[in-house]
Design an enzyme around this catalytic site. Structure first.
Site, PDB file in Angstrom:
ATOM      1  N   GLY A  34       6.917   5.797  -2.065  1.00 49.90           N
ATOM      2  CA  GLY A  34       5.899   4.770  -2.272  1.00 49.90           C
ATOM      3  C   GLY A  34       6.566   3.413  -2.217  1.00 49.90           C
ATOM      4  N   ALA A  35       6.056   2.517  -1.394  1.00 50.43           N
ATOM      5  CA  ALA A  35       6.733   1.234  -1.159  1.00 50.43           C
ATOM      6  C   ALA A  35       7.000   0.479  -2.458  1.00 50.43           C
ATOM      7  CB  ALA A  35       5.897   0.377  -0.203  1.00 50.43           C
ATOM      8  N   TYR A 103       0.723  11.900   6.281  1.00 44.68           N
ATOM      9  CA  TYR A 103       0.149  11.569   4.982  1.00 44.68           C
ATOM     10  C   TYR A 103      -1.052  12.460   4.651  1.00 44.68           C
ATOM     11  CZ  TYR A 103       2.804   7.213   5.475  1.00 44.68           C
ATOM     12  OH  TYR A 103       3.804   6.284   5.637  1.00 44.68           O
ATOM     13  N   ALA A 263      14.272   2.014   3.838  1.00 45.43           N
ATOM     14  CA  ALA A 263      15.302   0.982   3.956  1.00 45.43           C
ATOM     15  C   ALA A 263      14.735  -0.421   3.750  1.00 45.43           C
ATOM     16  CB  ALA A 263      15.979   1.083   5.321  1.00 45.43           C
ATOM     17  N   GLY A 264      13.530  -0.656   4.259  1.00 48.79           N
ATOM     18  CA  GLY A 264      12.914  -1.971   4.079  1.00 48.79           C
ATOM     19  C   GLY A 264      12.644  -2.283   2.619  1.00 48.79           C
ATOM     20  N   ASP A 265      12.272  -1.260   1.849  1.00 45.32           N
ATOM     21  CA  ASP A 265      12.019  -1.457   0.423  1.00 45.32           C
ATOM     22  C   ASP A 265      13.328  -1.720  -0.331  1.00 45.32           C
ATOM     23  OD1 ASP A 265       9.304  -0.913   0.896  1.00 45.32           O
ATOM     24  OD2 ASP A 265       9.650   1.237   0.663  1.00 45.32           O
TER      25      ASP A 265
END
Length: 323
Positions: A34-35, A103, A263-265
């Site tokens: 979850g972001a 999802y 990775a972005g989070d």
């Protein structure tokens, strides 16, 4: 009290243990994804107090999610138990070139988040509230919650951190670009991918210009709309970080790529940590770029996130043997 509050859905995540088409995989493990909780966990690992607000189903997967997030040091007192709806599920598939994600989150507990679930008491004392563009797209009630949140943060003097995190599969037949763009332009801290910025701000970018010039155009426009900190992530091509005055290029750090999801989070969490710690623009950006690279080296969203010492060692290019 938490320094950073994050709000959004976390799902149980089924992770295959083989690089095979899903129908041929025989061994899996269950983690979480979850972001917003990823960002909260990344911050907690780096020594910052963070909390996560959401809804979870009163089911085994909901209990698994709660236990794992708590175990990472995140405050989960803002989570609302939902006996009427189930916890969402995500399944990963590792291919030769990239990771695919499936999802199963329609009508999940988190999609029933409301304004009443995000009270001022849950935000009190926070310096930053972080939300991604996934959250308001989950349902009308999530949009109403997000719409009421932004003016509340402005009123309370709490910085609004936003990552567009565009997920076309959630959009269906609706074009949410104008809505996500408005949130982007309301943010004090913008954490965006380069591709997302091109989608949301295409009328402000010269598509014929070099990448650095396009980033300058993005940064200038966001500054005009009040953003104080900006990060533009561009995957293996590196990233850019900016504040009200300066902009720096962040070259990519080498890593052993296993799974890039999350990775972005990790980047977002470390960049926010740098802001909280009063780091200069370059150091905050380096922290973020390194955390993002380290996150790619493990299967799962959060398993590769560094703690403060691990991040420092990698940034210093030191060699420490852990036995």
């Amino acid at each position: 009290m938490a320094e950073v509050v994050t709000i959004g859905e976390t799902m149980a995540s089924v992770i295959p243990q083989d690089f095979l088409p899903l129908e041929y995989v025989g061994d899996y493990r269950i983690s979480i994804a979850g972001a917003e909780s990823n960002v909260a966990i990344g911050l907690a690992k780096l020594g910052h107090k963070s909390s996560w607000i959401s809804r979870l189903g009163n089911d085994a997967l909901g209990r698994l999610v709660m236990k794992k997030i708590r175990a990472e040091g995140v405050d989960t007192n803002g989570v609302v138990p939902d006996k009427d709806h189930r916890t969402g599920l995500m399944v990963k598939e590792f291919g030769p070139q990239d990771t695919s994600v499936y999802y199963y989150r329609e009508h999940s507990a988190a999609s029933f988040l409301t304004e009443e679930d995000v009270t001022l008491d849950k935000l009190r004392g926070a310096k930053i509230v972080h939300v991604s563009g996934i959250t308001p797209i989950l349902s009308p009630s999530c949009r109403r919650m997000t719409d009421s949140l932004v003016p509340l943060l402005k009123e309370q003097g709490i910085a609004f951190s936003f990552d567009p995190n565009i997920r076309r599969t959630l959009w269906g037949q609706t074009d949410y670009r104008p809505y996500i763009r408005n949130l982007l332009l309301s943010a004090d801290i913008v954490l965006t991918g380069m591709d997302e910025a091109r989608i949301l701000l295409e009328d402000k970018i010269d598509a014929r210009a070099a990448v650095e010039e396009q980033v300058k155009q993005i940064v200038d426009f966001l500054r005009q709309n009040g953003a104080s900190w900006i990060a533009v992530k561009n995957g293996a091509a590196g990233a850019y970080a900016a504040d009200r005055k300066d902009m720096v290029f962040l070259p990519p750090y080498p890593c052993r790529l296993v799974d890039s999801v999350g990775a972005g989070d990790a980047f977002d969490a470390a960049f926010l940590a740098g802001i909280l710690e009063g780091k200069d623009l370059t150091m905050a950006g380096r922290m973020a770029a390194m955390a993002g690279a380290m996150a790619c080296e493990s299967r799962g969203d959060i398993e590769g996130y560094p703690d403060k010492e691990q991040l420092s060692v990698r940034l210093d290019n030191s060699q420490v043997v852990y036995r």
